[in-house]
Write a protein that holds these residues in place. Sequence first.
Motif, PDB file in Angstrom:
ATOM      1  N   SER A   1       0.849  -1.206   0.204  1.00 36.34           N
ATOM      2  CA  SER A   1       0.180   0.009   0.062  1.00 36.34           C
ATOM      3  C   SER A   1       0.857   1.310   0.011  1.00 36.34           C
ATOM      4  N   GLN A   2       2.180   1.300   0.737  1.00 32.67           N
ATOM      5  CA  GLN A   2       2.844   2.405   0.614  1.00 32.67           C
ATOM      6  C   GLN A   2       3.527   2.628  -0.684  1.00 32.67           C
ATOM      7  N   VAL A   3       3.779   1.636  -1.496  1.00 31.02           N
ATOM      8  CA  VAL A   3       4.545   1.589  -2.726  1.00 31.02           C
ATOM      9  C   VAL A   3       3.337   2.220  -3.734  1.00 31.02           C
ATOM     10  N   LYS A   4       2.285   1.553  -3.795  1.00 30.64           N
ATOM     11  CA  LYS A   4       1.092   1.932  -4.637  1.00 30.64           C
ATOM     12  C   LYS A   4       0.600   3.453  -4.368  1.00 30.64           C
ATOM     13  N   LEU A   5       0.607   3.971  -2.921  1.00 29.41           N
ATOM     14  CA  LEU A   5       0.205   5.026  -2.636  1.00 29.41           C
ATOM     15  C   LEU A   5       1.202   6.092  -3.470  1.00 29.41           C
ATOM     16  N   MET A   6       2.435   6.104  -3.036  1.00 27.95           N
ATOM     17  CA  MET A   6       3.447   6.961  -3.667  1.00 27.95           C
ATOM     18  C   MET A   6       3.393   6.761  -5.103  1.00 27.95           C
ATOM     19  N   ARG A   7       3.119   5.504  -5.987  1.00 35.29           N
ATOM     20  CA  ARG A   7       2.989   5.688  -7.255  1.00 35.29           C
ATOM     21  C   ARG A   7       1.898   6.581  -7.859  1.00 35.29           C
ATOM     22  N   MET A   8       0.771   6.557  -7.072  1.00 32.18           N
ATOM     23  CA  MET A   8      -0.403   7.096  -7.365  1.00 32.18           C
ATOM     24  C   MET A   8      -0.135   8.754  -6.965  1.00 32.18           C
ATOM     25  N   LEU A   9       0.487   9.049  -6.201  1.00 34.78           N
ATOM     26  CA  LEU A   9       0.745  10.374  -5.878  1.00 34.78           C
ATOM     27  C   LEU A   9       1.544  10.993  -6.893  1.00 34.78           C
ATOM     28  N   ARG A  10       2.653  10.351  -7.440  1.00 33.84           N
ATOM     29  CA  ARG A  10       3.521  10.667  -8.443  1.00 33.84           C
ATOM     30  C   ARG A  10       2.706  10.605  -9.715  1.00 33.84           C
ATOM     31  N   LEU A  11       1.875   9.795 -10.213  1.00 37.98           N
ATOM     32  CA  LEU A  11       0.810   9.965 -11.361  1.00 37.98           C
ATOM     33  C   LEU A  11       0.122  11.171 -11.135  1.00 37.98           C
ATOM     34  N   ILE A  12      -0.608  11.535  -9.893  1.00 31.97           N
ATOM     35  CA  ILE A  12      -1.387  12.816  -9.849  1.00 31.97           C
ATOM     36  C   ILE A  12      -0.420  13.986 -10.126  1.00 31.97           C
ATOM     37  N   ALA A  13       0.977  13.861  -9.807  1.00 29.87           N
ATOM     38  CA  ALA A  13       1.756  15.016  -9.825  1.00 29.87           C
ATOM     39  C   ALA A  13       2.125  15.543 -11.296  1.00 29.87           C
ATOM     40  N   VAL A  14       2.428  14.306 -11.835  1.00 29.16           N
ATOM     41  CA  VAL A  14       2.783  14.469 -13.478  1.00 29.16           C
ATOM     42  C   VAL A  14       1.653  14.589 -14.244  1.00 29.16           C
ATOM     43  N   TYR A  15       0.419  14.215 -13.983  1.00 28.65           N
ATOM     44  CA  TYR A  15      -0.937  14.481 -14.555  1.00 28.65           C
ATOM     45  C   TYR A  15      -1.407  16.066 -14.438  1.00 28.65           C
ATOM     46  N   THR A  16      -1.064  16.515 -12.952  1.00 30.30           N
ATOM     47  CA  THR A  16      -1.224  18.013 -12.865  1.00 30.30           C
ATOM     48  C   THR A  16      -0.341  18.684 -13.741  1.00 30.30           C
ATOM     49  N   THR A  17       1.051  18.309 -13.815  1.00 26.36           N
ATOM     50  CA  THR A  17       1.805  19.358 -14.327  1.00 26.36           C
ATOM     51  C   THR A  17       1.598  19.146 -16.093  1.00 26.36           C
ATOM     52  N   VAL A  18       1.123  17.872 -16.751  1.00 25.93           N
ATOM     53  CA  VAL A  18       0.729  18.067 -18.139  1.00 25.93           C
ATOM     54  C   VAL A  18      -0.474  19.060 -18.368  1.00 25.93           C
ATOM     55  N   VAL A  19      -1.585  18.572 -17.628  1.00 26.29           N
ATOM     56  CA  VAL A  19      -2.505  19.343 -17.656  1.00 26.29           C
ATOM     57  C   VAL A  19      -2.408  20.905 -17.561  1.00 26.29           C
ATOM     58  N   THR A  20      -1.627  21.479 -16.712  1.00 28.13           N
ATOM     59  CA  THR A  20      -1.459  22.705 -16.346  1.00 28.13           C
ATOM     60  C   THR A  20      -0.561  23.256 -17.632  1.00 28.13           C
ATOM     61  N   LEU A  21       0.343  22.516 -18.103  1.00 22.66           N
ATOM     62  CA  LEU A  21       1.130  22.922 -19.232  1.00 22.66           C
ATOM     63  C   LEU A  21       0.174  23.276 -20.721  1.00 22.66           C
ATOM     64  N   ILE A  22      -0.686  22.082 -20.740  1.00 20.06           N
ATOM     65  CA  ILE A  22      -1.712  22.123 -21.864  1.00 20.06           C
ATOM     66  C   ILE A  22      -2.537  23.564 -21.443  1.00 20.06           C
ATOM     67  N   ARG A  23      -3.086  23.843 -20.545  1.00 19.89           N
ATOM     68  CA  ARG A  23      -3.794  25.138 -20.144  1.00 19.89           C
ATOM     69  C   ARG A  23      -3.224  26.536 -20.542  1.00 19.89           C
TER      70      ARG A  23
END
Length: 180
Positions: free
Chosen positions: A12-34
């Motif tokens: 759960s620790q490993v998967k949660l960190m992966r999910m948080l990294r994915l959200i951070a990358v997603y937010t970066t990409v969406v912000t760049l597009i906007r």
Amino acid sequence: MNSAPSPELTTSQVKLMRMLRLIAVYTTVVTLIRFSKILSNFSTLVDLKGYEEIVETIILLTVALLLSIVSTIILCKRNGSNLHPDHAQKALDRVTNAVIVHISTRLLSDLLVHSEVIPSSNAYFTVLGLIWAVFWILACCSLAKAKGYHPIWGVVGIFNLSSTLLLSLLPDRRLNSADS
């Protein structure tokens, strides 16, 4: 060499960190597009909305972009070993549910607007946004608890995906010193 043994990470620790990294990358990409859409249509948008509003939007997007980039870098350096294992699983479940609700409501909204079933200014979007906000705040409460903070910190979930990035920037700490 570090003589202290590294703590055993739970799934759960490993998967949660992966999910948080994915959200951070997603937010970066969406912000760049906007950001790129605003810059590419700058003169048209200034005519429609006014210079001050566009500059304010650009400043907010710049802050969001910097936050998401910094969060991505910090999250890549952390392994999640200080996340409370029991609370990490609940946080993972809630963050996953919130992401699923977010994606499904966005897809449903886009489908209904593009098929002209509802107008884009319908109150339906407010209801979907409120449903997603509740899921997201609960996810942020669980994330704060997994990081060793009081769940009230999860109220920052009202600020959208960036709230998760803000919580991710807080240093991880154990709920009990006996866990260390």
